[in-house]
Design an enzyme around this catalytic site. Structure first.
Site, PDB file in Angstrom:
ATOM      1  N   ARG A 112      37.930  36.192  48.385  1.00 32.35           N
ATOM      2  CA  ARG A 112      39.160  35.525  47.966  1.00 32.35           C
ATOM      3  C   ARG A 112      39.807  36.266  46.798  1.00 32.35           C
ATOM      4  O   ARG A 112      39.119  36.688  45.865  1.00 32.35           O
ATOM      5  CB  ARG A 112      38.886  34.074  47.578  1.00 32.35           C
ATOM      6  N   ASP A 113      41.139  36.399  46.885  1.00 33.56           N
ATOM      7  CA  ASP A 113      41.872  37.031  45.789  1.00 33.56           C
ATOM      8  C   ASP A 113      41.773  36.145  44.546  1.00 33.56           C
ATOM      9  O   ASP A 113      41.893  34.918  44.625  1.00 33.56           O
ATOM     10  CB  ASP A 113      43.340  37.248  46.184  1.00 33.56           C
ATOM     11  N   ILE A 114      41.583  36.771  43.412  1.00 33.14           N
ATOM     12  CA  ILE A 114      41.395  36.029  42.163  1.00 33.14           C
ATOM     13  C   ILE A 114      42.701  35.372  41.699  1.00 33.14           C
ATOM     14  O   ILE A 114      42.674  34.436  40.886  1.00 33.14           O
ATOM     15  CB  ILE A 114      40.825  36.987  41.083  1.00 33.14           C
ATOM     16  N   ASN A 162      49.438  47.340  50.055  1.00 30.14           N
ATOM     17  CA  ASN A 162      50.251  47.973  49.032  1.00 30.14           C
ATOM     18  C   ASN A 162      49.722  49.393  48.848  1.00 30.14           C
ATOM     19  O   ASN A 162      48.512  49.600  48.701  1.00 30.14           O
ATOM     20  CB  ASN A 162      50.170  47.201  47.712  1.00 30.14           C
ATOM     21  N   HIS A 207      42.734  48.318  50.360  1.00 29.97           N
ATOM     22  CA  HIS A 207      42.445  46.913  50.639  1.00 29.97           C
ATOM     23  C   HIS A 207      43.592  46.295  51.417  1.00 29.97           C
ATOM     24  O   HIS A 207      44.764  46.591  51.173  1.00 29.97           O
ATOM     25  CB  HIS A 207      42.162  46.118  49.359  1.00 29.97           C
ATOM     26  N   HIS A 218      45.492  42.870  52.348  1.00 28.63           N
ATOM     27  CA  HIS A 218      45.716  41.477  51.955  1.00 28.63           C
ATOM     28  C   HIS A 218      45.928  40.636  53.216  1.00 28.63           C
ATOM     29  O   HIS A 218      46.720  41.002  54.089  1.00 28.63           O
ATOM     30  CB  HIS A 218      46.993  41.350  51.108  1.00 28.63           C
TER      31      HIS A 218
HETATM   32  P1  AMP Z   1      47.118  45.251  44.848  1.00 25.18           P
HETATM   33  O1  AMP Z   1      48.120  44.754  43.827  1.00 25.18           O
HETATM   34  O2  AMP Z   1      47.656  45.398  46.223  1.00 25.18           O
HETATM   35  O3  AMP Z   1      46.402  46.496  44.350  1.00 25.18           O
HETATM   36  O4  AMP Z   1      46.046  44.099  44.986  1.00 25.18           O
HETATM   37  C1  AMP Z   1      44.962  43.938  44.139  1.00 25.18           C
HETATM   38  C2  AMP Z   1      44.559  42.506  44.252  1.00 25.18           C
HETATM   39  O5  AMP Z   1      43.262  42.369  43.738  1.00 25.18           O
HETATM   40  C3  AMP Z   1      45.482  41.550  43.480  1.00 25.18           C
HETATM   41  O6  AMP Z   1      46.053  40.613  44.379  1.00 25.18           O
HETATM   42  C4  AMP Z   1      44.533  40.909  42.482  1.00 25.18           C
HETATM   43  O7  AMP Z   1      44.822  39.547  42.246  1.00 25.18           O
HETATM   44  C5  AMP Z   1      43.188  41.100  43.143  1.00 25.18           C
HETATM   45  N1  AMP Z   1      42.049  41.116  42.241  1.00 25.18           N
HETATM   46  C6  AMP Z   1      41.959  41.764  41.051  1.00 25.18           C
HETATM   47  N2  AMP Z   1      40.741  41.570  40.505  1.00 25.18           N
HETATM   48  C7  AMP Z   1      40.044  40.795  41.383  1.00 25.18           C
HETATM   49  C8  AMP Z   1      38.736  40.232  41.391  1.00 25.18           C
HETATM   50  N3  AMP Z   1      37.859  40.464  40.388  1.00 25.18           N
HETATM   51  N4  AMP Z   1      38.369  39.469  42.440  1.00 25.18           N
HETATM   52  C9  AMP Z   1      39.234  39.224  43.443  1.00 25.18           C
HETATM   53  N5  AMP Z   1      40.488  39.731  43.505  1.00 25.18           N
HETATM   54  C10 AMP Z   1      40.891  40.486  42.490  1.00 25.18           C
END
Ligand code: AMP
Ligand code: ZN
Length: 114
Positions: free
Chosen positions: A30-32, A88, A101, A103
């Site tokens: 899950r996204d944080i 992204n 990654h 989404h």
């Molecule tokens: P991006 O902006 O496409 O690089 O996406 C990175 C994503 O990682 C963002 O949506 C963040 O909210 C998510 N993220 C950052 N740190 C963590 C974490 N420790 N656990 C889960 N998701 C995270």
């Protein structure tokens, strides 16, 4: 594995995450900071900085991400209502973690992309 990469450290179990799915090549958690009721991040266990680099080095692992996304969508109950899959790539796209990654977003009408 890159020691200074957040998602490599999550894959290695060094940083906690709410894991919802795991395969030999893929981890989904899950996204944080969720941007939708369902917001899961799917990462290859292999470190590459973005999706294009992953496609060039390991196209099968890119496919694995999409297959895993479909399985997560079913498990989250959004396979029929629909969902958005998004990479992204680079700074202008808002990429903040430079480990490829995917989404997975859904659980409500998401509206236009931009
Ligand atoms: P991006 O902006 O496409 O690089 O996406 C990175 C994503 O990682 C963002 O949506 C963040 O909210 C998510 N993220 C950052 N740190 C963590 C974490 N420790 N656990 C889960 N998701 C995270
Ligand atoms: Zn990494």
């Amino acid at each position: 594995m890159s020691d200074d990469c957040l998602f490599c450290r999550i894959v290695a179990g060094e940083i906690p995450a709410t894991v919802v799915h795991e395969t030999k090549t893929t981890l989904a958690f899950r996204d944080i900071a969720p941007q939708a009721p369902v917001h899961v991040v799917l990462v290859p266990k292999l470190h590459e900085p973005h999706a294009v680099a992953l496609a060039e080095r390991a196209p099968g692992e890119l496919t694995d991400l999409f297959v895993a996304a479909g399985e997560v969508a079913v498990a989250e109950g959004i396979a029929d209502s629909g969902f958005r899959l998004l990479f992204n790539t680079g700074a202008d796209a808002g990429q903040t973690v430079f480990h490829a990654h995917l989404h997975l977003l859904g659980g409500k009408p998401l509206g236009p992309l931009a």
